[in-house]
Write an enzyme that holds these catalytic residues in place. Structure first.
Site, PDB file in Angstrom:
ATOM      1  N   ASP A  88       4.455  -2.273  -0.359  1.00 49.60           N
ATOM      2  CA  ASP A  88       5.712  -1.600  -0.724  1.00 49.60           C
ATOM      3  C   ASP A  88       5.373  -0.589  -1.829  1.00 49.60           C
ATOM      4  O   ASP A  88       4.192  -0.353  -2.132  1.00 49.60           O
ATOM      5  CB  ASP A  88       6.771  -2.620  -1.159  1.00 49.60           C
TER       6      ASP A  88
ATOM      7  N   GLU B 118      12.283 -11.838   0.722  1.00 49.54           N
ATOM      8  CA  GLU B 118      11.666 -10.513   0.828  1.00 49.54           C
ATOM      9  C   GLU B 118      12.707  -9.447   1.172  1.00 49.54           C
ATOM     10  O   GLU B 118      12.625  -8.311   0.723  1.00 49.54           O
ATOM     11  CB  GLU B 118      10.551 -10.522   1.883  1.00 49.54           C
TER      12      GLU B 118
ATOM     13  N   TYR C 199       6.077  -3.623   5.677  1.00 47.49           N
ATOM     14  CA  TYR C 199       5.931  -4.413   4.448  1.00 47.49           C
ATOM     15  C   TYR C 199       6.423  -5.846   4.638  1.00 47.49           C
ATOM     16  O   TYR C 199       5.704  -6.813   4.345  1.00 47.49           O
ATOM     17  CB  TYR C 199       6.701  -3.755   3.281  1.00 47.49           C
TER      18      TYR C 199
END
Ligand code: SF4
Length: 355
Positions: free
Chosen positions: A141, A40, A123
Site C-alpha cells: 500500500d 485490512e 494490496y
C-alpha cells in the site's frame, strides 16, 4: 552503483524488530482470515485508533462470513457509519455473498481467487494471503511503498514491486509484511524518518544518502476540494426529516438531512427550499443555526445548517420510502451520514441553550 543490501539481513532484522515491538492490535490476535480481511478493509484510508472500536463492533455483529452475507445492507452500513468510504462496506457484504456461493463460506487462500472478490485489490489480496494463510505475497500500500522505496532506494513502480516480491521471505511472510507496515506507521513515516531508531538503518539506501531519503511518491495524493454543503433540519413534533441517498455514488444508501453541494456564491437557503419543494411542506420560516466542518473522499466540506419549522401540525404523506420522520435520539438505529450526526449534535446544543 553500490550493491543492493542483502535480502536475508533485511528480513532477519525486520522480523526480530517486529516481534519485539509490534503493537497489540485486535486483528493481530487472530489467524481468522475473515477477521483479517475485515481489518485490512477498514484500515484502508483510516487510522488504526479509529478502526479498533469499529472492528470489534463489526465482528461482534457479524462474527462469520455467513453472518455478514445474510445481514441486511442497512445494518452493515449502520455499523460502518462514521468510518467513511462506505463503498468498502458494500463490497465486503457482496464479497461475503460471493464467498458463500463460490467458496463454501471459506475465505479463499489463493491470491487470484481473492482478487476476484469485490473491493479486494492487490494490496488486500497480498495481505490476506500472507497474514492469514502464510503465502509468499507482498502487500504494497502507500505506506509499504514509501518504506520499501526508501529502504531499497528504488523509485520506479515496476522495479519496486519486483524487488518487494523478492524480499518477502518464505517463512513468516505475513509478519514480514506487517513489519514493513509497522515501520511505516511508527518509524519511517511520511514526514519524519527516525533513522537513528530504525532496525534496518545499517542496510537502508536512504540512510546512506540524504537525497534518497526524500523519494517521491509514485502517485501524488489527490488534492482535497473545498465544498459548501448546506443542510436543512426540518422539525415537526419533535421529529426531524431524513432522506436516504440513492444506491450508487457518494455516501450511497445512507440516511441524511436534505441538502447538497453548491458553489460558494449560490444561496444555501434557496437550494434547500428547492430540495424540499417536491415534498410540498408548509414551511414557515428558517434560521441559520451555525456551521459544521467535515471531510469525505477528497472533499473538505463547510456545511451551514438551517432549521425549518412547519407552519402547522398536519398529517402528511411523504412521497417515497426514501423519506422519513425520525426522533433525533433514534438516529443511531439508522445508517446515517456523519455530517447528519454532527448537524444534529449542533441542534441539540442549540436547543439546550435556548431552553
Ligand atoms: Fe526509513 Fe530511515 Fe529506516 Fe531507512 S533508515 S527505512 S529512511 S527510517
Amino acid at each position: 552503483m553500490p550493491p543492493p543490501p542483502p535480502r536475508s539481513a533485511i528480513r532477519r532484522k525486520l522480523l526480530r524488530w517486529y516481534r519485539k515491538t509490534k503493537r497489540d492490535l485486535p486483528w493481530r490476535r487472530t489467524g481468522d482470515a475473515y477477521a483479517i480481511w475485515v481489518s485490512e478493509t477498514m484500515l484502508q484510508q483510516t487510522q488504526v485508533s479509529t478502526v479498533i472500536p469499529y472492528f470489534e463492533n463489526f465482528l461482534t455483529a457479524f462474527p462469520t462470513v455467513d453472518a455478514l452475507a445474510r445481514a441486511p445492507l442497512a445494518k452493515v452500513l449502520r455499523l460502518w457509519s462514521g468510518l467513511g468510504y462506505y463503498r468498502r462496506a458494500e463490497n465486503l457484504r457482496s464479497a461475503a455473498r460471493q464467498i458463500m456461493r463460490a467458496h463454501g463460506g471459506r475465505v479463499p487462500s489463493d491470491f487470484d481467487r481473492l482478487r476476484e472478490l469485490p473491493g479486494v485489490g492487490d494490496y488486500t489480496a497480498g495481505a490476506i494471503a500472507s497474514i492469514a494463510f502464510g503465502r509468499r505475497y507482498p502487500a504494497i500500500d502507500g505506506n509499504a511503498r514509501r518504506v520499501l522505496s526508501r529502504l531499497l532506494g528504488i523509485m520506479e513502480e515496476r522495479s519496486l514491486r519486483a524487488a518487494a516480491a523478492d524480499l518477502v521471505p518464505r517463512s513468516r511472510p505475513g509478519d514480514f509484511n506487517q513489519a514493513i507496515m509497522e515501520l511505516g506507521a511508527t518509524v519511517c513515516t511520511p514526514k519524519h524518518q527516525r533513522c537513528a531508531d530504525c532496525a534496518v538503518n545499517s542496510l537502508c539506501a536512504s540512510r546512506a544518502s540524504p537525497h534518497a531519503a526524500t523519494l517521491r511518491r509514485s502517485r501524488a495524493p489527490a488534492k482535497p476540494t473545498s465544498v459548501v454543503w448546506p443542510l436543512a433540519i426540518v422539525r415537526r413534533d419533535g421529529k426531524i426529516l431524513l432522506r436516504r441517498r440513492s444506491a450508487g455514488g457518494l455516501l450511497a444508501g445512507l440516511w441524511e438531512l436534505p441538502g447538497g453541494e453548491i458553489t460558494a456564491r449560490a444561496s444555501a437557503a434557496k437550494l434547500l427550499r428547492q430540495e424540499l419543494a417536491g415534498l410540498d411542506l408548509p414551511l414557515i420560516r428558517h434560521q441559520k443555526l451555525g456551521e459544521i466542518r467535515h471531510a469525505i473522499t477528497h472533499r473538505r466540506i463547510r456545511s451551514p445548517i438551517y432549521v425549518f419549522d412547519l407552519a402547522r401540525k398536519i398529517q402528511m404523506e411523504l412521497p417515497k420510502s426514501c423519506w422519513r420522520w425520525i426522533a433525533p435520539a433514534r438516529l443511531h438505529r439508522l445508517a446515517a451520514s456523519s455530517m447528519t450526526a454532527k448537524a444534529l449534535a449542533l441542534l441539540s446544543t442549540y436547543e439546550k441553550t435556548a431552553d
